[in-house]
Design an enzyme around this catalytic site. Structure first.
Site, PDB file in Angstrom:
ATOM      1  N   SER A 164      30.230 -79.609 -25.018  1.00 20.86           N
ATOM      2  CA  SER A 164      30.489 -79.621 -23.567  1.00 20.86           C
ATOM      3  C   SER A 164      31.779 -78.895 -23.218  1.00 20.86           C
ATOM      4  CB  SER A 164      30.603 -81.081 -23.112  1.00 20.86           C
ATOM      5  OG  SER A 164      31.226 -81.159 -21.846  1.00 20.86           O
ATOM      6  N   THR A 167      24.988 -75.667 -17.090  1.00 20.05           N
ATOM      7  CA  THR A 167      24.575 -76.895 -16.391  1.00 20.05           C
ATOM      8  C   THR A 167      24.637 -76.658 -14.890  1.00 20.05           C
ATOM      9  OG1 THR A 167      25.287 -78.271 -18.218  1.00 20.05           O
ATOM     10  CG2 THR A 167      25.109 -79.341 -16.070  1.00 20.05           C
ATOM     11  N   LYS A 182      20.189 -75.802 -17.549  1.00 20.50           N
ATOM     12  CA  LYS A 182      20.033 -77.256 -17.663  1.00 20.50           C
ATOM     13  C   LYS A 182      20.147 -77.923 -16.297  1.00 20.50           C
ATOM     14  CE  LYS A 182      22.292 -81.139 -20.101  1.00 20.50           C
ATOM     15  NZ  LYS A 182      23.121 -81.852 -19.149  1.00 20.50           N
ATOM     16  N   HIS A 205      20.521 -85.195 -15.770  1.00 23.32           N
ATOM     17  CA  HIS A 205      21.856 -85.487 -16.288  1.00 23.32           C
ATOM     18  C   HIS A 205      21.944 -86.948 -16.762  1.00 23.32           C
ATOM     19  CE1 HIS A 205      25.778 -83.159 -16.038  1.00 23.32           C
ATOM     20  NE2 HIS A 205      26.204 -84.294 -16.538  1.00 23.32           N
TER      21      HIS A 205
HETATM   22  C1  LIG Z   1      28.801 -89.836 -21.422  1.00 23.71           C
HETATM   23  C2  LIG Z   1      28.042 -88.620 -20.981  1.00 23.71           C
HETATM   24  C3  LIG Z   1      28.734 -87.443 -20.717  1.00 23.71           C
HETATM   25  C4  LIG Z   1      28.030 -86.288 -20.352  1.00 23.71           C
HETATM   26  N1  LIG Z   1      28.709 -85.113 -20.179  1.00 23.71           N
HETATM   27  C5  LIG Z   1      28.017 -83.965 -19.929  1.00 23.71           C
HETATM   28  C6  LIG Z   1      28.683 -82.720 -19.891  1.00 23.71           C
HETATM   29  O1  LIG Z   1      29.889 -82.629 -20.096  1.00 23.71           O
HETATM   30  N2  LIG Z   1      27.930 -81.631 -19.631  1.00 23.71           N
HETATM   31  C7  LIG Z   1      26.577 -81.690 -19.407  1.00 23.71           C
HETATM   32  O2  LIG Z   1      25.938 -80.663 -19.159  1.00 23.71           O
HETATM   33  N3  LIG Z   1      25.939 -82.866 -19.464  1.00 23.71           N
HETATM   34  C8  LIG Z   1      26.615 -83.991 -19.737  1.00 23.71           C
HETATM   35  N4  LIG Z   1      25.945 -85.171 -19.844  1.00 23.71           N
HETATM   36  C9  LIG Z   1      24.490 -85.197 -19.699  1.00 23.71           C
HETATM   37  C10 LIG Z   1      23.813 -84.953 -21.056  1.00 23.71           C
HETATM   38  O3  LIG Z   1      23.975 -83.630 -21.481  1.00 23.71           O
HETATM   39  C11 LIG Z   1      22.311 -85.248 -20.984  1.00 23.71           C
HETATM   40  O4  LIG Z   1      21.755 -84.548 -19.911  1.00 23.71           O
HETATM   41  C12 LIG Z   1      22.025 -86.729 -20.855  1.00 23.71           C
HETATM   42  O5  LIG Z   1      22.903 -87.504 -21.637  1.00 23.71           O
HETATM   43  C13 LIG Z   1      20.597 -87.005 -21.281  1.00 23.71           C
HETATM   44  O6  LIG Z   1      20.280 -88.340 -21.086  1.00 23.71           O
HETATM   45  P1  LIG Z   1      20.339 -89.465 -22.227  1.00 23.71           P
HETATM   46  O7  LIG Z   1      21.787 -89.824 -22.357  1.00 23.71           O
HETATM   47  O8  LIG Z   1      19.532 -90.553 -21.632  1.00 23.71           O
HETATM   48  O9  LIG Z   1      19.785 -88.875 -23.499  1.00 23.71           O
HETATM   49  C14 LIG Z   1      26.624 -86.343 -20.202  1.00 23.71           C
HETATM   50  C15 LIG Z   1      25.952 -87.531 -20.473  1.00 23.71           C
HETATM   51  C16 LIG Z   1      26.637 -88.649 -20.871  1.00 23.71           C
HETATM   52  C17 LIG Z   1      25.882 -89.913 -21.192  1.00 23.71           C
END
Ligand SMILES: Cc1cc2nc3c(=O)[nH]c(=O)nc-3n(C[C@H](O)[C@H](O)[C@H](O)COP(=O)(O)O)c2cc1C
Length: 388
Positions: free
Chosen positions: A107, A156, A252, A276
């Protein structure tokens, strides 16, 4: 030593070992958390068709995502602050992914920097870009990802503005945590986390501090982030970023067929059906419910991936059977990391792999390319009947 049999076992250990602020940051959705909840419960509504007397020998979960060989089509999703869940978290997760043979996505909002991860791994990883107002900084991130030989840029699109997670506001989320009476009381019970964190390479946002103008420490970072995410992002800008990058691009955050069409027009190598993890638009459909319409619209013109709500190999199987070419796990790997560091991420991948392999076999299939909607029982109203 606890016997770990499923992702939820890792989550229970993670919860005990990690400061409340970071557990809550991970285990929350925006506002009422409706979309966060439905991301997982909607997977349960899909059922699998058990088949018997099919030769199960010679099975494989190997496949490809954007032309890269993967041991199973399950990448680690970009997760901000991973290095606060466990010391050097991004490096450890990337190493676990490399050993397992699945892609790791770093990230923009990581604690370990692009360079830190590149120095500690040998397989190319993917870099996730948030677009910022400061174009110079965006260009420098792109250049740093190129220098690190990242093999895909994941842009994203669903976070030009931040969805509200109540707990983060109440907990005063920051990296590193600010020492108040309540965080100190909590940290006292999470001593192992604290000791490991003392020797961590970094405790602030490694891609940003010291690289972006006007950010020299973490104290002013929250304000900087809120100010810096680019509210004017549009498809022309995405096309320009793609051109500047010059390599594979994954878009994404696509939830609607119209946006999938735009992603195709800018030449995305893959798109990720994602809300997300329920952290942005509360009230959006779960990703698994949004997936069929996007697959129908896209056909085989580009790869369609999915994330949000995947907690098991059965969930992966359902997404692949629906037609996704790849999947990502966010929280499922964070639980493993927070529970047991690199070993825990490996454990999470092993659990998912085994569940995928055995469930696939019980559906009478031996290879990923044999999966199709005919192994699913899909409720007649799964996608929802909405007025036009
Ligand atoms: C704690 C956390 C931080 C996240 N930070 C980012 C990020 O920095 N960039 C991004 O594109 N998505 C981020 N996401 C979204 C994840 O890339 C992803 O879309 C999501 O976790 C998928 O769902 P799941 O946790 O149910 O597998 C984050 C998700 C979580 C849980």
């Amino acid at each position: 030593m606890t016997v770990i049999t499923c992702i939820d076992d890792l989550k229970q250990i993670y919860r005990r070992r990690t400061p409340r602020m970071f557990y809550d940051y991970c285990e929350s959705g925006s506002w009422t958390e409706q979309t966060f909840r439905e991301n997982t419960t909607d997977f349960d509504k899909l059922r699998l068709r058990q088949r018997v007397a099919v030769d199960m020998s010679g099975r494989s979960t190997a496949s490809q995502m954007i032309g890269q060989d993967v041991a199973m089509p399950v990448a680690l999703a970009p997760v901000g602050l991973t290095g606060m869940q466990h010391a050097d978290g991004e490096i450890k997760a990337a190493r676990a992914a490399e050993k397992f043979g699945v892609p790791f996505t770093l990230s923009t909002m990581s604690i370990n920097s692009i360079e830190d991860v590149a120095a500690q791994t040998s397989a190319p990883f993917w870099f996730q870009l948030y677009t910022m107002k400061d174009q110079g900084f965006v260009s420098s991130l792109i250049q740093r990802a190129k220098d690190a030989k990242c093999s895909a840029l994941v842009i994203t699109l669903d976070l030009q503005i931040l969805g509200q997670r109540h707990k983060d506001l109440k907990n005063g989320l920051s990296a590193p945590p600010k020492l108040t009476l309540s965080t100190m009381a909590d940290l006292a019970t999470k001593w192992r986390w604290g000791i490991e964190m003392l020797s961590a390479k970094r405790r602030h946002f490694g891609n940003i501090v010291g690289h972006a103008a006007g950010v020299s420490d973490a104290a002013n970072l929250g304000a900087w982030t809120a100010e810096q995410f680019d509210p004017t992002l549009d498809w022309d800008k995405i096309a320009r970023i793609k051109e500047e990058w010059g390599g594979k691009v994954i878009l994404k955050g696509i939830m609607e067929p119209e946006d999938a069409e735009m992603a195709l027009q800018v030449g995305a190598d893959a798109l990720v059906v994602s809300n997300h993890g329920g952290r942005q638009l509360d009230g959006a459909l779960s990703s698994i419910r949004a997936l069929p319409a996007i697959l129908d619209a896209v056909g085989d013109r580009t790869e369609v991936h999915i994330d949000s709500g995947i907690r098991s190999g059965q969930d992966v199987l359902k997404a692949l059977a629906m037609g996704a070419k790849g999947t990502y796990v966010g929280r499922a790997f964070v639980y493993g990391l927070g529970a047991m560091g690199q070993q825990g991420v490996t454990k999470a991948l092993e659990v998912i792999h085994k569940e995928l392999d055995v469930s696939m076999a019980l559906c009478g299939r031996r290879r990923i390319d044999e999966l199709g909607r005919d192994i699913l029982k899909i409720p007649a109203d799964f996608e929802g009947r909405w007025a036009e």
